[in-house]
Design an enzyme around this catalytic site. Structure first.
Site, PDB file in Angstrom:
ATOM      1  N   ARG A 152      43.890  26.041  32.913  1.00 10.61           N
ATOM      2  CA  ARG A 152      43.634  26.882  34.081  1.00 10.61           C
ATOM      3  C   ARG A 152      42.136  26.919  34.305  1.00 10.61           C
ATOM      4  NH1 ARG A 152      40.293  29.380  31.665  1.00 10.61           N
ATOM      5  NH2 ARG A 152      40.177  30.802  33.428  1.00 10.61           N
ATOM      6  N   GLY A 153      41.728  27.535  35.414  1.00  7.37           N
ATOM      7  CA  GLY A 153      40.310  27.487  35.785  1.00  7.37           C
ATOM      8  C   GLY A 153      40.148  26.341  36.782  1.00  7.37           C
TER       9      GLY A 153
ATOM     10  N   ASP B 120      37.308  30.060  42.805  1.00  7.70           N
ATOM     11  CA  ASP B 120      38.418  29.103  42.947  1.00  7.70           C
ATOM     12  C   ASP B 120      38.382  28.388  44.286  1.00  7.70           C
ATOM     13  OD1 ASP B 120      39.454  31.275  40.913  1.00  7.70           O
ATOM     14  OD2 ASP B 120      40.519  29.388  40.563  1.00  7.70           O
TER      15      ASP B 120
HETATM   16  O1  MRU Z   1      44.321  31.862  37.057  1.00 10.18           O
HETATM   17  P1  MRU Z   1      43.148  31.163  36.459  1.00 10.18           P
HETATM   18  O2  MRU Z   1      42.920  31.489  35.020  1.00 10.18           O
HETATM   19  O3  MRU Z   1      43.211  29.673  36.714  1.00 10.18           O
HETATM   20  O4  MRU Z   1      41.910  31.720  37.256  1.00 10.18           O
HETATM   21  C1  MRU Z   1      40.631  31.251  36.932  1.00 10.18           C
HETATM   22  C2  MRU Z   1      39.522  31.901  37.673  1.00 10.18           C
HETATM   23  O5  MRU Z   1      39.730  32.726  38.525  1.00 10.18           O
HETATM   24  C3  MRU Z   1      38.134  31.422  37.366  1.00 10.18           C
HETATM   25  O6  MRU Z   1      37.219  32.449  37.490  1.00 10.18           O
HETATM   26  C4  MRU Z   1      37.767  30.306  38.366  1.00 10.18           C
HETATM   27  O7  MRU Z   1      38.756  29.311  38.369  1.00 10.18           O
HETATM   28  C5  MRU Z   1      36.454  29.697  38.087  1.00 10.18           C
HETATM   29  S1  MRU Z   1      36.501  28.700  36.664  1.00 10.18           S
HETATM   30  C6  MRU Z   1      35.020  27.949  36.418  1.00 10.18           C
END
Ligand code: MRU
Length: 339
Positions: free
Chosen positions: A45-46, A231
């Protein structure tokens, strides 16, 4: 730290982020549908990390497609890109892979090599990009500051080094004394499980708080700056990030604390004019009715579970990219990145 995602012997290996910090397990993927499932199930994720997973999944799809690969391609793209709707990096990486496919689709052997090479390049480039984000952003932080972050925008959310945590890593590398305050980030606990874990690995001082403590800490002068990832960023600077980011931005604004967003240019969606156009993922209700698989509300309870929110551009002081630090007017600054 072991790579978050890796292309090895024509397989995609990922650290299973669902098991952290209690266990370090790895999952091997031999088929693109397995990669799609891992993106959907939050093994990885991220935004930047799922961009890399998208590219590697598509490369894996072509590698194993057999003679019918031209017909199979649209299916592969659809399967990978329908996993999560908000982080634009997933679609951005798929677009890069589509270009390589269009260029080499008539030579199946060369196509396979080029697709794998492109996916591995996207992975390597991401680490370099994050280091540049760090170098650009660290100047905004001063020694002795306490910096709040939300969710995990670190090495685990990228191919390595991180965006928001990259800025903090770069400041620490410059010899600045920084203490990180990590929001737990309910409901999925990326802050408690991942941000704290990876900062501890690097010996960067970190204190964990539950999400509802940020305002109190700010009112007591215990937070000097906020750095978060993103995102998807619209042309006007509105930035989607993990649910709860918007509340932190409002708190920061009220307490006159600078609120910084750190993200690669690939997180900017040049096709949308404002955050209103960003599609927000809704996740399973059990994430809200349960806590770490333990029920905390009756199962029939109705919930809202948006996984992201949008911070309006006027609450953002700067957007730190690998190219430069953007200041308001973001619309102008973002347009200049296209030149
Ligand atoms: O649901 P996730 O864990 O994928 O969400 C991740 C985030 O909101 C992060 O802050 C974002 O992707 C930036 S990662 C460098």
């Amino acid at each position: 730290m072991h790579p978050v995602i890796e292309w090895k012997n024509d397989k995609v290996i990922m650290i299973d982020q669902r098991a952290l910090p209690l266990e370090e397990k790895f999952i091997e993927h031999s088929h693109y549908t397995e990669v799609a499932k891992s993106i959907k199930d939050m093994v990885i994720r991220g935004a930047p990390a799922i961009g890399v997973a998208s590219a590697m999944g598509i490369a894996l799809g072509i590698l194993n497609a057999g003679e019918n690969y031209e017909n199979e391609f649209d299916n592969i793209i659809e399967t990978i890109t329908s996993t999560r709707p908000t982080a634009v990096n997933l679609f951005w990486a798929a677009e890069r892979m589509k270009k390589v496919f269009a260029e080499h689709k008539h030579d199946s052997q060369l196509l396979k090599e080029k697709m794998v090479r492109e996916a591995v390049t996207i992975d390597r480039e991401d680490v370099e990009i994050n280091k540049r984000i760090g170098a650009n952003g660290q100047a905004l932080l001063k020694s002795g500051q306490r910096v709040l972050t939300h969710c995990n925008a670190g090495a685990l959310a990228t191919a390595g080094y991180g965006t928001a945590l990259g800025v903090i890593r770069a400041a620490v590398a410059e010899g600045k004394k920084i203490e990180v305050v990590a929001d737990e980030t309910r409901p999925y606990l990326q802050g408690a499980r991942l941000t704290v874990w990876e900062l501890q690995q690097d010996n960067i001082p970190v204190k964990l708080i539950t999400d509802n403590m940020a305002g109190h800490l700010m009112s007591k002068g215990l937070i000097d700056a906020v750095v978060v990832g993103a995102d998807r960023i619209a042309n006007n600077g509105d930035a989607a990030n993990k649910i709860g980011t918007y509340s932190v931005a409002i708190l920061a604004d009220y307490h006159k604390i600078p609120f910084y967003v750190a993200a690669p240019v690939s997180t900017i969606d040049f096709s949308i004019s404002s955050g209103e156009e960003i599609s927000i993922e809704e996740r399973d209700k059990e994430e809200v009715t349960n806590f770490m698989n333990q029920r905390t509300a009756r199962p029939e309870t109705e919930v809202y579970n948006p996984a992201f929110d949008v911070t309006p551009h006027r609450l953002i002081k700067t957007i730190i990219t690998e190219k430069k630090v953007l200041y308001p007017d973001f619309k102008k600054e973002i347009a200049s990145l296209k030149e």
